[in-house]
Enzyme design. Structure first.
Site, mmCIF file in Angstrom:
data_model
loop_
_atom_site.group_PDB
_atom_site.id
_atom_site.type_symbol
_atom_site.label_atom_id
_atom_site.label_comp_id
_atom_site.label_asym_id
_atom_site.label_seq_id
_atom_site.Cartn_x
_atom_site.Cartn_y
_atom_site.Cartn_z
ATOM 1 N N GLY A 124 0.573 -1.649 0.091
ATOM 2 C CA GLY A 124 -0.149 0.215 -0.004
ATOM 3 C C GLY A 124 1.200 1.486 -0.446
ATOM 4 N N THR A 126 -0.503 3.616 -2.838
ATOM 5 C CA THR A 126 -0.427 5.081 -3.610
ATOM 6 C C THR A 126 -1.650 5.432 -2.857
ATOM 7 O OG1 THR A 126 -0.236 3.607 -5.720
ATOM 8 C CG2 THR A 126 -2.615 5.788 -5.336
ATOM 9 N N GLU A 127 -1.899 6.902 -2.888
ATOM 10 C CA GLU A 127 -2.654 7.117 -2.171
ATOM 11 C C GLU A 127 -3.678 8.274 -2.853
ATOM 12 O OE1 GLU A 127 -1.367 9.378 1.836
ATOM 13 O OE2 GLU A 127 -0.493 8.013 2.436
ATOM 14 N N PRO A 128 -5.057 8.398 -2.062
ATOM 15 C CA PRO A 128 -5.597 10.196 -3.444
ATOM 16 C C PRO A 128 -4.450 10.734 -4.086
ATOM 17 C CG PRO A 128 -7.171 9.559 -1.593
ATOM 18 C CD PRO A 128 -5.625 8.653 -0.788
ATOM 19 N N ALA A 130 -1.575 10.894 -3.719
ATOM 20 C CA ALA A 130 0.318 10.686 -3.692
ATOM 21 C C ALA A 130 0.537 8.872 -4.756
ATOM 22 C CB ALA A 130 0.494 10.224 -2.337
ATOM 23 N N SER A 132 1.094 9.754 -8.551
ATOM 24 C CA SER A 132 3.334 9.207 -9.682
ATOM 25 C C SER A 132 3.707 9.939 -8.360
ATOM 26 C CB SER A 132 2.960 9.971 -10.608
ATOM 27 O OG SER A 132 2.309 9.523 -11.879
ATOM 28 N N ILE A 157 -5.699 -0.705 -4.603
ATOM 29 C CA ILE A 157 -4.026 -1.814 -4.671
ATOM 30 C C ILE A 157 -4.453 -2.867 -4.321
ATOM 31 C CG2 ILE A 157 -3.186 -2.533 -2.261
ATOM 32 C CD1 ILE A 157 -2.468 0.230 -2.064
ATOM 33 N N THR A 158 -3.428 -4.098 -5.169
ATOM 34 C CA THR A 158 -3.768 -5.469 -5.546
ATOM 35 C C THR A 158 -4.159 -6.090 -4.169
ATOM 36 O OG1 THR A 158 -3.365 -4.727 -7.519
ATOM 37 C CG2 THR A 158 -2.967 -7.058 -7.271
ATOM 38 N N GLU A 384 2.148 0.653 -11.723
ATOM 39 C CA GLU A 384 4.288 0.509 -10.589
ATOM 40 C C GLU A 384 4.983 1.333 -11.422
ATOM 41 O OE1 GLU A 384 4.910 -3.632 -9.769
ATOM 42 O OE2 GLU A 384 3.303 -4.383 -9.896
HETATM 43 N N1 COS Z 1 16.283 3.602 -5.252
HETATM 44 C C1 COS Z 1 17.040 3.754 -3.874
HETATM 45 N N2 COS Z 1 16.556 5.166 -3.755
HETATM 46 C C2 COS Z 1 15.781 5.685 -4.462
HETATM 47 C C3 COS Z 1 15.538 5.156 -5.827
HETATM 48 C C4 COS Z 1 15.217 3.907 -6.375
HETATM 49 N N3 COS Z 1 14.719 3.538 -7.081
HETATM 50 N N4 COS Z 1 13.966 6.575 -6.524
HETATM 51 C C5 COS Z 1 14.838 7.463 -5.526
HETATM 52 N N5 COS Z 1 15.645 7.209 -4.619
HETATM 53 C C6 COS Z 1 15.824 7.870 -3.789
HETATM 54 C C7 COS Z 1 16.716 9.119 -4.355
HETATM 55 O O1 COS Z 1 18.235 8.810 -4.397
HETATM 56 C C8 COS Z 1 16.709 9.888 -2.591
HETATM 57 O O2 COS Z 1 17.532 9.564 -1.796
HETATM 58 P P1 COS Z 1 18.742 10.727 -1.903
HETATM 59 O O3 COS Z 1 18.055 12.108 -1.679
HETATM 60 O O4 COS Z 1 19.493 10.219 -0.436
HETATM 61 O O5 COS Z 1 19.499 10.979 -2.818
HETATM 62 C C9 COS Z 1 14.925 9.847 -3.172
HETATM 63 O O6 COS Z 1 14.943 8.509 -2.741
HETATM 64 C C10 COS Z 1 13.860 10.821 -2.941
HETATM 65 O O7 COS Z 1 13.925 10.248 -4.521
HETATM 66 P P2 COS Z 1 13.967 11.644 -5.600
HETATM 67 O O8 COS Z 1 14.392 13.224 -5.349
HETATM 68 O O9 COS Z 1 14.159 11.346 -7.195
HETATM 69 O O10 COS Z 1 12.275 11.886 -5.559
HETATM 70 P P3 COS Z 1 10.944 12.352 -6.300
HETATM 71 O O11 COS Z 1 10.042 12.938 -4.940
HETATM 72 O O12 COS Z 1 11.626 13.590 -7.130
HETATM 73 O O13 COS Z 1 10.838 11.539 -6.930
HETATM 74 C C11 COS Z 1 9.495 9.322 -8.564
HETATM 75 C C12 COS Z 1 10.878 10.087 -7.631
HETATM 76 C C13 COS Z 1 9.120 10.398 -9.279
HETATM 77 C C14 COS Z 1 10.630 8.556 -9.967
HETATM 78 C C15 COS Z 1 8.874 8.625 -7.807
HETATM 79 O O14 COS Z 1 8.402 9.280 -6.457
HETATM 80 C C16 COS Z 1 7.850 7.414 -8.111
HETATM 81 O O15 COS Z 1 8.715 6.680 -9.103
HETATM 82 N N6 COS Z 1 7.276 7.021 -8.389
HETATM 83 C C17 COS Z 1 5.787 6.637 -8.909
HETATM 84 C C18 COS Z 1 5.597 5.969 -7.664
HETATM 85 C C19 COS Z 1 4.968 4.361 -8.484
HETATM 86 O O16 COS Z 1 5.229 3.837 -9.320
HETATM 87 N N7 COS Z 1 3.738 4.246 -8.045
HETATM 88 C C20 COS Z 1 2.961 3.433 -8.167
HETATM 89 C C21 COS Z 1 2.674 2.330 -7.662
HETATM 90 S S1 COS Z 1 1.822 0.978 -7.757
HETATM 91 S S2 COS Z 1 1.980 -0.338 -6.342
#
Ligand code: COS
Length: 406
Positions: A124, A126-128, A130, A132, A157-158, A384
């Protein structure tokens, strides 16, 4: 010969394909129509050990390598994406955070139940507010008398209904941004007790008492993946023992990002399977048809279309298997996972739509699986991490590694 696959991989692929064609194909259409969770087949997959594909044998899993697990996902999706996401969400999202970040005590307590397929797991995040922007979590966790009280809601949530074990994120320190997010293991009783009693899995009485205040919301009525269970997971002042915190406070976001890296290879594999399934259906259909007084197979336009589809599927397969190969060797794979997911999911959408076109009006009916596959493919570009998020992750990395000036 495929450089990635050994004899065990090939044997496993054959086993999964046989199961998918014999047990899944005959029921996939009806499950989709009725939006029904396939408990009988879930039981059959649990008996084969697929709910613990990557979990070491000491915790009740099969201890298979990453590529084997991807082959299970791919082959199931070739016939039905809902079965495939059930395996993928349970293994990568529900189970792997406990395996990778849990204490020995947590592993002993939860992994045998999950890996043996006794109960289903989920994740869990994803939120309303939160999606991307995964770091914008608003669910709060307040520590009080040796427990955390979680208030918030996780959506899409699956397994939120059918499952019993979940890993969720909540903010423990608002001041620290994403470094103030922590993850927790919570439990709730499955919503399908009648079905779980019938098939003899899906409910573990030893988890009782379940986490007070955790419950499932209403089931989503989705465009695709209709035989997979998707709901809201409500944390209504949920009281989580401190011993169920997963990792240290503040590690939740990064651990979830790492989990999603692996999940993205899985969605790549699922997309690949969907594309392959739609392609195979189109080839079979074309093989038997005539138009304008000659076999369809002799039409150059058709041959060109099939050639493009096959070439793109081969390219997607290399990306997915390569990312799995890197992960297995404990090399960085985050970018390759995003590339595999981005390319394969968009390919799945293109290929399934093309397959519908090749079958014409027949492809638009539920008599053939390609319309379902086309609906199932769309979410692969969203779940994802959307295609846009994958481009962002890849694009940022290009600039960072090139040392481009800020
Ligand atoms: N592995 C390890 N650490 C990671 C990481 C990864 N893949 N991605 C980010 N981090 C770390 C970063 O290194 C950063 O840490 P430091 O400040 O110490 O360097 C921290 O996490 C924050 O990362 P970042 O600044 O990149 O965060 P952002 O808020 O800019 O956003 C994205 C990152 C957009 C890429 C992220 O929020 C994301 O993947 N969103 C999609 C979420 C998603 O897939 N949801 C679907 C769920 S369905 S199950």
């Amino acid at each position: 010969m495929d450089p990635y696959l050994n004899d065990e991989h090939i044997a496993l692929r054959r086993e999964v394909r046989e199961f998918a064609e014999t047990d899944v194909a005959p029921v996939a259409r009806e499950l989709d129509e009725q939006s029904r969770f396939p408990w009988e087949n879930v039981r059959a997959m649990a008996d084969r050990g697929w709910f613990g594909a990557n979990v070491p044998k000491q915790y009740g899993g099969l201890g298979l390598d990453t590529l084997s697990y991807m082959l299970i996902i791919e082959e199931l999706a070739r016939v039905d994406a809902s079965h495939s996401i059930t395996i993928s969400a349970h293994n990568t999202l529900g189970t792997s955070p406990i395996l990778n970040f849990g204490s020995e005590d947590q592993k002993q307590r939860y992994l045998p139940l999950l890996a043996g397929g006794r109960v289903l797991g989920g994740f869990g995040l994803t939120e309303p507010g939160a999606g991307s922007d995964a770091g914008a979590t608003s669910t709060m966790a307040v520590r009080e008398n040796g427990e955390y009280r979680l208030r918030g809601s996780k959506i899409f949530i699956t397994h939120a209904g059918v499952g019993e074990i979940f890993v969720v994120t909540a903010v423990t320190d608002r001041e620290r941004g994403v470094k103030g997010i922590t993850s927790f293991i919570v439990t709730k009783e499955t919503t399908d007790r009648e079905a779980t009693d019938r098939v003899g899995m899906g409910h573990a009485p030893e988890l009782d008492p379940f986490t007070p205040g955790v419950r499932a919301g209403k089931k989503e009525d989705k465009m695709g993946w209709r035989a997979s269970d998707t709901r809201e997971l409500i944390l209504d002042d949920a009281r989580v023992p401190a011993g169920n915190r997963l990792g240290e406070e503040g590690q939740g976001f990064i651990n979830f990002m790492k989990t999603l890296d692996a999940g993205r290879i899985g969605i790549g594999a699922l997309s690949l399977g969907l594309a392959q399934g739609a392609f195979d259906t189109a080839v079979q259909y074309i093989g038997g048809r005539e138009q304008h007084g000659r076999p369809l197979r002799d039409a150059q336009g058709i041959q060109f279309s099939l050639a493009d589809m096959a070439t793109e599927i081969a390219a997607a397969r290399q990306l997915v298997y390569h990312a799995a190969w890197l992960k297995e060797r404990k090399q960085p794979f985050s970018i390759q996972a995003s590339m595999a997911k981005l390319y394969a999911s968009e390919l799945a959408m293109r290929t399934t739509a093309r397959a519908v076109q090749l079958l014409g009006a027949a492809g638009y009916t539920s008599e053939y699986p390609v319309e379902r596959m086309m609906r199932d493919a769309k979410i692969c570009e969203i779940g994802e991490g959307t295609s846009e998020v994958q481009r962002l992750v890849i694009g940022r990395d290009i600039l960072r590694t090139a040392g481009a000036p800020a």
